[in-house]
Motif scaffolding. Sequence first.
Motif, PDB file in Angstrom:
ATOM      1  N   ILE A   1       0.874  -1.025  -0.097  1.00 42.41           N
ATOM      2  CA  ILE A   1       0.205  -0.007  -0.191  1.00 42.41           C
ATOM      3  C   ILE A   1       0.775   1.158  -0.161  1.00 42.41           C
ATOM      4  O   ILE A   1       1.660   1.299   1.006  1.00 42.41           O
ATOM      5  N   HIS A   2       0.711   2.159  -1.056  1.00 46.99           N
ATOM      6  CA  HIS A   2       1.542   3.477  -1.138  1.00 46.99           C
ATOM      7  C   HIS A   2       0.619   4.590  -1.091  1.00 46.99           C
ATOM      8  O   HIS A   2      -0.376   4.560  -1.862  1.00 46.99           O
ATOM      9  N   SER A   3       0.870   5.471  -0.729  1.00 46.30           N
ATOM     10  CA  SER A   3       0.247   7.074  -0.600  1.00 46.30           C
ATOM     11  C   SER A   3       1.207   8.076  -1.714  1.00 46.30           C
ATOM     12  O   SER A   3       2.424   7.768  -1.586  1.00 46.30           O
ATOM     13  N   HIS A   4       0.333   8.656  -2.390  1.00 51.14           N
ATOM     14  CA  HIS A   4       0.972   9.639  -3.403  1.00 51.14           C
ATOM     15  C   HIS A   4       0.279  10.906  -3.215  1.00 51.14           C
ATOM     16  O   HIS A   4      -0.815  10.966  -3.136  1.00 51.14           O
ATOM     17  N   ALA A   5       0.901  11.742  -3.016  1.00 52.19           N
ATOM     18  CA  ALA A   5       0.810  13.158  -3.257  1.00 52.19           C
ATOM     19  C   ALA A   5       1.454  14.297  -4.182  1.00 52.19           C
ATOM     20  O   ALA A   5       2.595  13.854  -4.197  1.00 52.19           O
ATOM     21  N   GLY A   6       0.834  15.103  -4.838  1.00 49.74           N
ATOM     22  CA  GLY A   6       1.668  15.700  -5.710  1.00 49.74           C
ATOM     23  C   GLY A   6       0.885  16.767  -6.179  1.00 49.74           C
ATOM     24  O   GLY A   6      -0.407  17.142  -5.883  1.00 49.74           O
ATOM     25  N   VAL A   7       1.468  17.375  -6.948  1.00 49.68           N
ATOM     26  CA  VAL A   7       0.879  18.812  -7.838  1.00 49.68           C
ATOM     27  C   VAL A   7       0.294  18.194  -9.170  1.00 49.68           C
ATOM     28  O   VAL A   7       1.285  17.952 -10.091  1.00 49.68           O
ATOM     29  N   PRO A   8      -0.802  18.181  -9.489  1.00 53.73           N
ATOM     30  CA  PRO A   8      -1.345  17.687 -10.927  1.00 53.73           C
ATOM     31  C   PRO A   8      -0.816  18.283 -12.297  1.00 53.73           C
ATOM     32  O   PRO A   8      -0.719  19.558 -12.158  1.00 53.73           O
ATOM     33  N   GLY A   9      -0.144  17.596 -13.184  1.00 48.58           N
ATOM     34  CA  GLY A   9       0.373  18.245 -14.325  1.00 48.58           C
ATOM     35  C   GLY A   9       1.707  18.684 -14.106  1.00 48.58           C
ATOM     36  O   GLY A   9       2.169  19.091 -15.142  1.00 48.58           O
ATOM     37  N   SER A  10       2.234  18.804 -12.964  1.00 48.41           N
ATOM     38  CA  SER A  10       3.720  19.394 -12.942  1.00 48.41           C
ATOM     39  C   SER A  10       4.708  18.325 -12.823  1.00 48.41           C
ATOM     40  O   SER A  10       5.874  18.456 -13.070  1.00 48.41           O
ATOM     41  N   GLY A  11       4.306  17.129 -12.581  1.00 49.97           N
ATOM     42  CA  GLY A  11       5.303  15.857 -12.372  1.00 49.97           C
ATOM     43  C   GLY A  11       6.224  15.958 -11.069  1.00 49.97           C
ATOM     44  O   GLY A  11       6.890  15.008 -10.906  1.00 49.97           O
ATOM     45  N   VAL A  12       5.691  16.875 -10.225  1.00 49.19           N
ATOM     46  CA  VAL A  12       6.270  16.899  -8.779  1.00 49.19           C
ATOM     47  C   VAL A  12       5.368  16.131  -7.793  1.00 49.19           C
ATOM     48  O   VAL A  12       3.973  16.218  -7.794  1.00 49.19           O
ATOM     49  N   TYR A  13       5.819  15.167  -7.100  1.00 47.60           N
ATOM     50  CA  TYR A  13       5.032  14.183  -6.395  1.00 47.60           C
ATOM     51  C   TYR A  13       5.768  13.484  -5.342  1.00 47.60           C
ATOM     52  O   TYR A  13       7.083  13.514  -5.481  1.00 47.60           O
ATOM     53  N   HIS A  14       5.156  12.978  -4.208  1.00 52.11           N
ATOM     54  CA  HIS A  14       5.811  12.418  -3.230  1.00 52.11           C
ATOM     55  C   HIS A  14       5.116  11.082  -3.173  1.00 52.11           C
ATOM     56  O   HIS A  14       3.895  11.039  -2.967  1.00 52.11           O
ATOM     57  N   ARG A  15       5.873   9.865  -3.078  1.00 54.25           N
ATOM     58  CA  ARG A  15       5.299   8.427  -2.792  1.00 54.25           C
ATOM     59  C   ARG A  15       5.937   7.959  -1.638  1.00 54.25           C
ATOM     60  O   ARG A  15       7.114   7.939  -1.323  1.00 54.25           O
ATOM     61  N   GLN A  16       5.017   7.529  -0.603  1.00 50.02           N
ATOM     62  CA  GLN A  16       5.502   6.841   0.510  1.00 50.02           C
ATOM     63  C   GLN A  16       4.773   5.490   0.613  1.00 50.02           C
ATOM     64  O   GLN A  16       3.741   5.300   0.510  1.00 50.02           O
ATOM     65  N   ALA A  17       5.668   4.302   1.121  1.00 54.62           N
ATOM     66  CA  ALA A  17       4.951   3.088   1.360  1.00 54.62           C
ATOM     67  C   ALA A  17       4.469   2.988   2.772  1.00 54.62           C
ATOM     68  O   ALA A  17       5.202   3.434   3.650  1.00 54.62           O
ATOM     69  N   LEU A  18       3.400   2.718   2.855  1.00 54.72           N
ATOM     70  CA  LEU A  18       2.398   2.427   4.082  1.00 54.72           C
ATOM     71  C   LEU A  18       2.834   0.962   4.426  1.00 54.72           C
ATOM     72  O   LEU A  18       2.787   0.658   5.920  1.00 54.72           O
ATOM     73  N   TRP A  19       2.689   0.383   3.633  1.00 59.02           N
ATOM     74  CA  TRP A  19       3.125  -1.255   3.824  1.00 59.02           C
ATOM     75  C   TRP A  19       3.670  -1.900   2.699  1.00 59.02           C
ATOM     76  O   TRP A  19       3.082  -1.590   1.800  1.00 59.02           O
ATOM     77  N   GLU A  20       4.808  -2.588   3.043  1.00 58.50           N
ATOM     78  CA  GLU A  20       5.135  -3.146   1.647  1.00 58.50           C
ATOM     79  C   GLU A  20       5.190  -4.695   1.620  1.00 58.50           C
ATOM     80  O   GLU A  20       5.602  -5.396   3.136  1.00 58.50           O
ATOM     81  N   ARG A  21       4.868  -5.628   0.952  1.00 60.45           N
ATOM     82  CA  ARG A  21       5.065  -6.852   1.021  1.00 60.45           C
ATOM     83  C   ARG A  21       6.367  -7.366   1.357  1.00 60.45           C
ATOM     84  O   ARG A  21       7.379  -6.895   0.310  1.00 60.45           O
ATOM     85  N   THR A  22       6.604  -8.488   1.861  1.00 59.27           N
ATOM     86  CA  THR A  22       8.000  -8.790   2.101  1.00 59.27           C
ATOM     87  C   THR A  22       8.100 -10.150   1.369  1.00 59.27           C
ATOM     88  O   THR A  22       7.145 -10.820   1.171  1.00 59.27           O
ATOM     89  N   SER A  23       9.217 -10.217   0.894  1.00 58.69           N
ATOM     90  CA  SER A  23       9.737 -11.630   0.079  1.00 58.69           C
ATOM     91  C   SER A  23       9.402 -13.034   1.288  1.00 58.69           C
ATOM     92  O   SER A  23       9.714 -12.597   2.309  1.00 58.69           O
ATOM     93  N   ARG A  24       9.713 -13.893   0.639  1.00 65.57           N
ATOM     94  CA  ARG A  24       9.654 -15.306   1.385  1.00 65.57           C
ATOM     95  C   ARG A  24      10.841 -15.501   2.311  1.00 65.57           C
ATOM     96  O   ARG A  24      11.095 -15.901   3.258  1.00 65.57           O
ATOM     97  N   ALA A  25      11.991 -14.640   1.707  1.00 58.02           N
ATOM     98  CA  ALA A  25      13.559 -14.617   2.498  1.00 58.02           C
ATOM     99  C   ALA A  25      13.278 -13.629   3.587  1.00 58.02           C
ATOM    100  O   ALA A  25      14.100 -13.361   4.375  1.00 58.02           O
ATOM    101  N   GLY A  26      12.074 -12.788   3.670  1.00 58.99           N
ATOM    102  CA  GLY A  26      12.019 -11.872   4.726  1.00 58.99           C
ATOM    103  C   GLY A  26      12.621 -10.446   4.520  1.00 58.99           C
ATOM    104  O   GLY A  26      12.770  -9.687   5.290  1.00 58.99           O
ATOM    105  N   LYS A  27      13.128 -10.375   3.331  1.00 60.27           N
ATOM    106  CA  LYS A  27      13.907  -8.829   2.576  1.00 60.27           C
ATOM    107  C   LYS A  27      12.630  -8.188   2.254  1.00 60.27           C
ATOM    108  O   LYS A  27      11.789  -8.576   1.358  1.00 60.27           O
ATOM    109  N   THR A  28      12.664  -6.954   2.310  1.00 58.54           N
ATOM    110  CA  THR A  28      11.816  -5.834   1.803  1.00 58.54           C
ATOM    111  C   THR A  28      12.534  -5.007   0.758  1.00 58.54           C
ATOM    112  O   THR A  28      13.755  -4.785   0.881  1.00 58.54           O
ATOM    113  N   GLY A  29      11.960  -4.633  -0.363  1.00 60.32           N
ATOM    114  CA  GLY A  29      12.519  -3.693  -1.234  1.00 60.32           C
ATOM    115  C   GLY A  29      12.464  -4.280  -2.591  1.00 60.32           C
ATOM    116  O   GLY A  29      11.614  -5.175  -2.987  1.00 60.32           O
TER     117      GLY A  29
END
Length: 74
Positions: free
Chosen positions: A42-70
């Motif tokens: 789950i990710h949140s996105h906030a920005g200025v429409p039409g400008s290309g400027v935005y910020h994306r933040q992970a609220l919850w990321e799925r972890t792999s079976r090895a337990g690593k995130t990314g």
Amino acid sequence: MGLRFRRMLRLAPGLRIRLDNHGPTLSIGPRGAHLNVSRHGIHSHAGVPGSGVYHRQALWERTSRAGKTGKKKR
């Protein structure tokens, strides 16, 4: 170059579903500020429409079976 597929469906104002090769993604919220729910997490996105400027933040990321995130290494 491989064949790619992407389709965006508007279900209601502020509610969209994107279908592509990687699976469905649900997007909730207006332009400029929305929440994405997908198999990657789950990710949140906030920005200025039409400008290309935005910020994306992970609220919850799925972890792999090895337990690593990314992202996968290329």
